[in-house]
Design an enzyme around this catalytic site. Sequence first.
Site, short mmCIF file in Angstrom:
data_model
loop_
_atom_site.label_atom_id
_atom_site.label_comp_id
_atom_site.label_asym_id
_atom_site.label_seq_id
_atom_site.Cartn_x
_atom_site.Cartn_y
_atom_site.Cartn_z
N ALA A 20 0.84 -1.20 0.00
CA ALA A 20 0.00 0.00 0.00
C ALA A 20 0.87 1.25 0.00
CB ALA A 20 -0.91 -0.02 1.22
N ARG B 108 0.99 3.73 1.81
CA ARG B 108 1.47 4.23 3.10
C ARG B 108 2.76 3.53 3.52
NH1 ARG B 108 -3.06 1.17 3.88
NH2 ARG B 108 -2.90 -0.72 5.18
N TYR B 109 3.09 2.42 2.85
CA TYR B 109 4.31 1.68 3.19
C TYR B 109 5.47 1.99 2.25
CZ TYR B 109 1.07 -1.11 5.97
OH TYR B 109 0.12 -1.51 6.86
N THR B 110 5.18 2.34 1.01
CA THR B 110 6.26 2.54 0.03
C THR B 110 6.72 3.99 -0.01
OG1 THR B 110 4.69 2.94 -1.77
CG2 THR B 110 5.36 0.66 -1.40
#
Length: 755
Positions: free
Chosen positions: A124, A126-128
Amino acid sequence: MNEEIIINEAGIEQIQLTRYTEKAYLNYSMYVINDRALPNVGDGLKPVQRRIIYAMSELGLKASSKFKKSARTIGDVIGKFHPHGDSACYEAMVLMAQSFSYRYPLVDGQGNWGSQDDPKSFAAMRYTESRLQNYADVLLGELGQGTVDWRLNFDGTLEEPQILPARLPNVLLNGGTGIAVGMATDIPPHNLKEVAEGCLYMLENPKATVEDLCSIIKGPDYPTKAELTTPREDILELYKSGKGSLKARAIFTKEHDDIVITALPYQVSGAKVLEQIASQMQKKKLPMIVDLRDESDHENPTRIVLVRKSNRVDIESVMSHLFSTTDLEKSYRVNFNMIGNDSRPQVKNLAVLLKEWLQFRQATVRRRLQHRLDKIVGRLHILEGLMVAFLNVDEVIKIVRTAENPRSSLIEKFQISEQQADAILDLKLRQLAKLEEIKIKGEQDELNVERKTIELLLSSDTRLKTLIKNEIKEDVERFGDDRISPLVERDDAKAFDPAQLLSSDPITIILSVSGWVRAAKGHDIDPASLSYRAGDSFRQAAAGKINQTAVFLDSTGRSYSISAYALPSARGQGEPLSGKVNPPSGATFEGVLLGDDNVDVLLATDAGYGFVSTIQDLASKNKSGKSILRAPRGSKVMTPVRVNNYQEDWIVSITNEGRMLVFPIRFLPRLAKGKGNKIISIPSARVAERAEFVVAVEVLNSNDSLIIFSGKRHHNLRSGDLAHYSGERGRRGNKLPRGFQNVDRIEILRKVSSV
């Protein structure tokens, strides 16, 4: 006022529903085509991609900058420029970061950005984290230099570029896919060096043809090492029309006795290929492969190992089968459909595409130079005003100290412009030093030199083209690389014939009177004792092998071929043969044959005519069969009989009047089709009236015995007894003993098996 709109008594505007829906649909179509689905020939980007790249540049996410969370970028994109779904926007961003999807990625990603096995397995947003790649400079490097037009964003609070000033034809380098309304695009990626060289050639030769360009641009260049196997003639035709298809094939090597697949076609999942091969192995469609391993790792992203059953297994034939039946070979649609410089969608051939991009590039460079020239002229104008101040510094100071309106007084005193007066008033005291005056003179000299250079470039198309060539060469030095996808012409892949994969187990095919068929394992079957549907009974059986082709003959003389393995099991009552082939209306099936292609077969009609053919001659590739045996008027097709030895076998024919004739079958001709020659003489008029006709025909050898059945009586004739009935082909034959004038059937009792 628009004539389509009517204002009623209540003051409400009305429009016909058909006109409204037509207009609304067209508006929607043009929006999808121009603002969503198709790339622009100038920068090769769709609007969402363009907005992502621009938003990242505005956030300062250059290749040399630190990574930022992808959610921050996507938030800016959908909040400022692209009011659509965040997931769709993020997927577009991910695509531009995947090295296995984009030939020259625009985004540098940190984290899980998917894999070739599952491109949508990315984490997602928000993680990358992400930033721009160096290659993005090709699109953004000249953005702030007056090169493109700007427009307001969706809420009118910000401006965004209508197009990016690409220094290379990115529409070819990275390609693109999209589905609009009534049209689509599928542009494959290409190699930067080849495309750049093609652009240079086009600049030198504006009338260059597609053939000329194809000597430089060999073909697409996908980001995987799989071979492009499309013939050169097809690639040339593709570039001429702007439409076509391509084939890519996996690369394999031999290691010891194993087959190792080291590269897969573009957008092919290794996991799916493994699943496809494993499925064939489970279904016993790959008996020559005994094991399958996935040895892919970080160092070897693709390494699929196939273990052969023995070293006698032909690798080329196995791989040809897999290319035909799995994703190890894949076809790609090609459609060079894009938005042109005239803002209209069009399918362009290679020459038109490059020519139009070069026109875009020339216009962009000309705007860049003009923008710089305007800046230089403006700066020189200011410098001239500053020199006035330095030459009259005391008077300027006096005016500034004493005048009520220094700006107007300076303009009136020294005949300068408002901009020059503002620049003088903005001077600091320390800038009135002699050293600053020297700096201004030096800057004037430098700007005048640059001004003359730009004016020369703008006044000469040749110099402008030379500048564009040099800039393209610089970009090639910076971003160019070697071709990844090799171009290799290969023969078409061919799957195994299912019969090749079958064992040679014995099988017996049973045909019923009503045309139902089934197959039983083995040859020790009593077909007459099997269960049949009510009103149906046994007609004929044929023994052979499961990997052979069964041939059926119908009452019109047409033959049909069906693979024996495809016939239903004899555990049930079978299936109607008419469900597998398409015989003429009213036709019935008279017999079945099974054996190798070179097996001889006797075909005859009850008019007393026939010939010898082979199973290969009877074979038919289509369901409608093919015409083999022509029956004279009033006659019927008889059950076909297998011939074991054309040189030594004898033919026996018996009429309904009890006449029998025996002669060597070699006296009958070999034919592929036709009426044949006369076997036994019967007047044609009597055949037409059904007064006399052949009731039985058989083939036997010198060791066989013949049994004739008539009602409850039967008569055995050994080979020595047949001499009384032998004669020349086409004779009337001799009468059978009294009581055998009405023959029901004849059987052959074989002492030596010929199966």
